[in-house]
Design a protein around this motif. Structure first.
Motif, PDB file in Angstrom:
ATOM      1  N   ARG A   1     100.422  43.812 -41.424  1.00 56.31           N
ATOM      2  CA  ARG A   1      99.622  43.964 -42.641  1.00 56.31           C
ATOM      3  C   ARG A   1      98.367  43.111 -42.529  1.00 56.31           C
ATOM      4  NH1 ARG A   1     104.258  41.879 -46.500  1.00 56.31           N
ATOM      5  NH2 ARG A   1     104.257  40.418 -44.739  1.00 56.31           N
ATOM      6  N   VAL A   2      97.218  43.727 -42.758  1.00 53.41           N
ATOM      7  CA  VAL A   2      95.943  43.009 -42.713  1.00 53.41           C
ATOM      8  C   VAL A   2      95.220  43.234 -44.042  1.00 53.41           C
ATOM      9  CG1 VAL A   2      93.750  42.685 -41.516  1.00 53.41           C
ATOM     10  CG2 VAL A   2      95.786  43.406 -40.220  1.00 53.41           C
ATOM     11  N   THR A   3      94.824  42.144 -44.662  1.00 55.86           N
ATOM     12  CA  THR A   3      94.053  42.229 -45.901  1.00 55.86           C
ATOM     13  C   THR A   3      92.620  41.796 -45.621  1.00 55.86           C
ATOM     14  OG1 THR A   3      96.002  41.769 -47.247  1.00 55.86           O
ATOM     15  CG2 THR A   3      93.852  41.459 -48.285  1.00 55.86           C
ATOM     16  N   ILE A   4      91.693  42.636 -46.006  1.00 55.24           N
ATOM     17  CA  ILE A   4      90.270  42.409 -45.749  1.00 55.24           C
ATOM     18  C   ILE A   4      89.607  42.019 -47.060  1.00 55.24           C
ATOM     19  CG2 ILE A   4      88.129  43.473 -44.929  1.00 55.24           C
ATOM     20  CD1 ILE A   4      90.147  45.574 -43.552  1.00 55.24           C
ATOM     21  N   VAL A   5      88.849  40.921 -47.048  1.00 49.89           N
ATOM     22  CA  VAL A   5      88.212  40.440 -48.275  1.00 49.89           C
ATOM     23  C   VAL A   5      86.748  40.132 -47.998  1.00 49.89           C
ATOM     24  CG1 VAL A   5      88.869  38.026 -47.833  1.00 49.89           C
ATOM     25  CG2 VAL A   5      88.426  38.779 -50.182  1.00 49.89           C
ATOM     26  N   CYS A   6      85.898  40.354 -49.009  1.00 52.31           N
ATOM     27  CA  CYS A   6      84.467  40.081 -48.882  1.00 52.31           C
ATOM     28  C   CYS A   6      83.997  39.291 -50.099  1.00 52.31           C
ATOM     29  CB  CYS A   6      83.679  41.376 -48.724  1.00 52.31           C
ATOM     30  SG  CYS A   6      83.787  42.488 -50.150  1.00 52.31           S
ATOM     31  N   HIS A   7      82.704  39.111 -50.227  1.00 52.14           N
ATOM     32  CA  HIS A   7      82.149  38.249 -51.272  1.00 52.14           C
ATOM     33  C   HIS A   7      82.033  38.946 -52.622  1.00 52.14           C
ATOM     34  CE1 HIS A   7      78.253  40.319 -51.035  1.00 52.14           C
ATOM     35  NE2 HIS A   7      78.300  40.194 -49.716  1.00 52.14           N
ATOM     36  N   THR A   8      81.847  38.129 -53.654  1.00 50.00           N
ATOM     37  CA  THR A   8      81.666  38.648 -54.999  1.00 50.00           C
ATOM     38  C   THR A   8      80.358  39.426 -55.100  1.00 50.00           C
ATOM     39  OG1 THR A   8      81.632  38.021 -57.351  1.00 50.00           O
ATOM     40  CG2 THR A   8      80.479  36.573 -55.830  1.00 50.00           C
TER      41      THR A   8
ATOM     42  N   LEU B   1      96.871  39.228 -50.700  1.00 44.76           N
ATOM     43  CA  LEU B   1      96.405  38.071 -49.947  1.00 44.76           C
ATOM     44  C   LEU B   1      97.530  37.087 -49.647  1.00 44.76           C
ATOM     45  CD1 LEU B   1      92.971  37.393 -51.676  1.00 44.76           C
ATOM     46  CD2 LEU B   1      93.313  37.899 -49.262  1.00 44.76           C
ATOM     47  N   THR B   2      98.497  37.025 -50.533  1.00 40.70           N
ATOM     48  CA  THR B   2      99.603  36.077 -50.365  1.00 40.70           C
ATOM     49  C   THR B   2     100.622  36.562 -49.349  1.00 40.70           C
ATOM     50  OG1 THR B   2      99.348  35.320 -52.662  1.00 40.70           O
ATOM     51  CG2 THR B   2     101.447  34.848 -51.573  1.00 40.70           C
ATOM     52  N   GLU B   3     100.891  37.871 -49.339  1.00 38.71           N
ATOM     53  CA  GLU B   3     101.969  38.409 -48.512  1.00 38.71           C
ATOM     54  C   GLU B   3     101.491  39.046 -47.204  1.00 38.71           C
ATOM     55  OE1 GLU B   3     104.230  41.034 -50.972  1.00 38.71           O
ATOM     56  OE2 GLU B   3     104.875  39.430 -52.342  1.00 38.71           O
ATOM     57  N   THR B   4     100.221  38.995 -46.937  1.00 40.76           N
ATOM     58  CA  THR B   4      99.684  39.626 -45.731  1.00 40.76           C
ATOM     59  C   THR B   4     100.027  38.821 -44.480  1.00 40.76           C
ATOM     60  OG1 THR B   4      97.681  40.619 -44.815  1.00 40.76           O
ATOM     61  CG2 THR B   4      97.458  38.432 -45.779  1.00 40.76           C
ATOM     62  N   ASP B   5      99.906  39.478 -43.333  1.00 45.05           N
ATOM     63  CA  ASP B   5     100.106  38.815 -42.043  1.00 45.05           C
ATOM     64  C   ASP B   5      98.805  38.249 -41.480  1.00 45.05           C
ATOM     65  OD1 ASP B   5     102.840  39.605 -42.006  1.00 45.05           O
ATOM     66  OD2 ASP B   5     102.215  41.595 -41.302  1.00 45.05           O
ATOM     67  N   LEU B   6      97.686  38.752 -41.982  1.00 47.33           N
ATOM     68  CA  LEU B   6      96.385  38.339 -41.458  1.00 47.33           C
ATOM     69  C   LEU B   6      95.320  38.640 -42.506  1.00 47.33           C
ATOM     70  CD1 LEU B   6      94.560  37.436 -39.036  1.00 47.33           C
ATOM     71  CD2 LEU B   6      94.483  39.850 -38.350  1.00 47.33           C
ATOM     72  N   VAL B   7      94.394  37.699 -42.693  1.00 48.15           N
ATOM     73  CA  VAL B   7      93.258  37.912 -43.592  1.00 48.15           C
ATOM     74  C   VAL B   7      91.991  38.027 -42.750  1.00 48.15           C
ATOM     75  CG1 VAL B   7      91.890  37.028 -45.511  1.00 48.15           C
ATOM     76  CG2 VAL B   7      94.358  36.610 -45.460  1.00 48.15           C
ATOM     77  N   LEU B   8      91.249  39.104 -42.972  1.00 49.51           N
ATOM     78  CA  LEU B   8      89.960  39.294 -42.317  1.00 49.51           C
ATOM     79  C   LEU B   8      88.871  39.026 -43.347  1.00 49.51           C
ATOM     80  CD1 LEU B   8      88.587  40.132 -39.666  1.00 49.51           C
ATOM     81  CD2 LEU B   8      88.734  42.509 -40.420  1.00 49.51           C
ATOM     82  N   CYS B   9      88.123  37.956 -43.142  1.00 44.57           N
ATOM     83  CA  CYS B   9      87.078  37.525 -44.085  1.00 44.57           C
ATOM     84  C   CYS B   9      85.729  38.032 -43.585  1.00 44.57           C
ATOM     85  CB  CYS B   9      87.053  36.011 -44.189  1.00 44.57           C
ATOM     86  SG  CYS B   9      88.626  35.237 -44.652  1.00 44.57           S
ATOM     87  N   LEU B  10      85.080  38.870 -44.370  1.00 46.73           N
ATOM     88  CA  LEU B  10      83.844  39.514 -43.916  1.00 46.73           C
ATOM     89  C   LEU B  10      82.666  39.232 -44.849  1.00 46.73           C
ATOM     90  CD1 LEU B  10      85.140  43.031 -42.790  1.00 46.73           C
ATOM     91  CD2 LEU B  10      84.682  41.034 -41.369  1.00 46.73           C
ATOM     92  N   ASP B  11      81.561  38.840 -44.276  1.00 48.54           N
ATOM     93  CA  ASP B  11      80.270  38.735 -44.946  1.00 48.54           C
ATOM     94  C   ASP B  11      80.203  37.606 -45.982  1.00 48.54           C
ATOM     95  OD1 ASP B  11      77.621  39.730 -44.942  1.00 48.54           O
ATOM     96  OD2 ASP B  11      77.963  40.788 -46.819  1.00 48.54           O
ATOM     97  N   PHE B  12      80.943  36.539 -45.762  1.00 45.86           N
ATOM     98  CA  PHE B  12      80.762  35.336 -46.580  1.00 45.86           C
ATOM     99  C   PHE B  12      81.080  34.122 -45.726  1.00 45.86           C
ATOM    100  CE2 PHE B  12      85.186  36.534 -47.244  1.00 45.86           C
ATOM    101  CZ  PHE B  12      85.875  35.337 -47.208  1.00 45.86           C
ATOM    102  N   ASN B  13      80.507  32.973 -46.098  1.00 45.63           N
ATOM    103  CA  ASN B  13      80.624  31.787 -45.251  1.00 45.63           C
ATOM    104  C   ASN B  13      81.450  30.656 -45.859  1.00 45.63           C
ATOM    105  OD1 ASN B  13      78.801  31.159 -47.244  1.00 45.63           O
ATOM    106  ND2 ASN B  13      77.233  30.341 -45.875  1.00 45.63           N
TER     107      ASN B  13
END
Length: 342
Positions: A23-30, A89-101
């Protein structure tokens, strides 16, 4: 053929993390823009194609002109479904953080993201990354995160898994953060990537109309009003300022994205080197800045509005009234003139 910009150690570590995740959860900026949404959706398409359960989570709603990108309807909006977004985000195996620092750029998701014990991969093109991630792929010289993501996928030997849907999402991100290849676009390899995406089936003409040539009547009237009635020239600093209150936005039935690109308009005026746009939101004053040449609006946003960004495109926030935000900016004009105008 494009050059291998990303460090091989990062590629090897990222490959191990992706291979080991179901499971991969992808998150980006507001306030996600075309680069954030495009890169997130492209990553989801490719990860799904290699057998991963990939979900995209955004902190809040995104512009209507991005809703027709492939996969956009599957995005989880934390403003509407916070508990579900937090669960992912809590139960994922990996978080992919895109376009924020840094985590705070994810708004309401920042606390959950920071607390998540899942490994994290950051792929971003903003300056000074400040996030605890297992892999940090940060290249501020890149014009768009989507462009960096394409390079990342190629280095992972996943080029063949980039289908038409993923290609369109990547190209949308690249077009957004270069103003349809009007700025930050002098890298020759950028156009090699564009050619590959078009070969994959991405329709650049369709994307151009979707991203840059589709406006509601309310949107057009709002932008005309802003330029006619609210644009103030600041010749002493070679700048301009546009300020829109919540009442003014409501008068024109404002929806997210209606002022996208407005901050760029004053730069067409000879002698204007940087442009500032302030928009009153429910919780703060959003500040956007754009510039031409070597004028560093990222420094202005960082020093005066707690934000940041790129040399010619940056943003920040002000917590207070709209009048106070304007007064705060104008108090800095003499300092700006001394620091950057000479």
């Amino acid at each position: 053929m494009i050059s291998p910009k990303i460090d091989q150690k990062n590629i090897d570590r990222a490959k191990d993390l992706i291979d080991g995740a179901e499971r991969v959860t992808i998150v980006c900026h507001t306030g996600p823009d075309g680069d954030a949404i495009g890169s997130s959706l492209a990553a989801a398409h490719v990860l799904t194609a290699i057998g991963k359960d990939a979900k995209v989570v955004v902190p809040d709603s995104f512009m209507a002109n991005l809703h027709d990108l492939p996969g956009a309807k599957e995005i989880v909006d934390a403003a509407k479904y916070f508990d579900f977004a937090a669960k992912l985000l809590t139960e994922t195996d990996l978080v992919l953080c895109l376009d924020f620092n840094e985590p705070r750029r994810t708004g309401r998701l920042a606390e959950v993201l920071t607390a998540s014990t899942a490994p994290k991969i950051l792929i971003d093109h903003h300056l000074d990354p400040d996030i605890e991630a297992d892999v940090v792929i940060s290249h501020p010289e890149m014009p768009a995160t989507a462009y960096l993501l394409f390079r990342f996928l190629c280095r992972l030997e996943l080029f063949n898994f980039i289908d038409k849907a993923a290609a369109e999402c990547i190209l949308a991100g690249m077009m957004t953060d270069t103003g349809n290849f009007a700025y930050n676009c002098n890298d020759p390899e950028l156009y090699i990537v564009v050619a590959e995406l078009v070969r994959k089936g991405a329709d650049k003409e369709k994307l151009n109309n979707m991203l840059f040539n589709t406006f509601s009547a309310h949107c057009m009237r709002l932008n005309a009003y802003a330029i006619l009635r609210k644009m103030e020239l600041l010749p002493e600093v070679k700048g301009s300022l546009i300020v829109l209150s919540r009442d003014e936005l409501n008068r024109f039935h404002y929806t997210r994205g209606d002022t996208e690109g407005l901050v760029n308009k004053p730069l067409a005026i000879p002698g204007v080197e940087f442009s500032v746009f302030m928009r009153q939101e429910s919780d703060c004053i959003r500040v956007s800045m754009r510039s031409r040449g070597d004028f560093p609006v990222n420094i202005l946003c960082s020093d005066y509005f707690g934000g940041g960004g790129h040399l010619n495109a940056a943003g920040g926030e002000f917590y207070g009234t709209l009048d106070d935000a304007v007064a705060h900016f104008k108090e800095k004009l003499s300092e700006i003139r001394k620091r950057f105008i000479g």
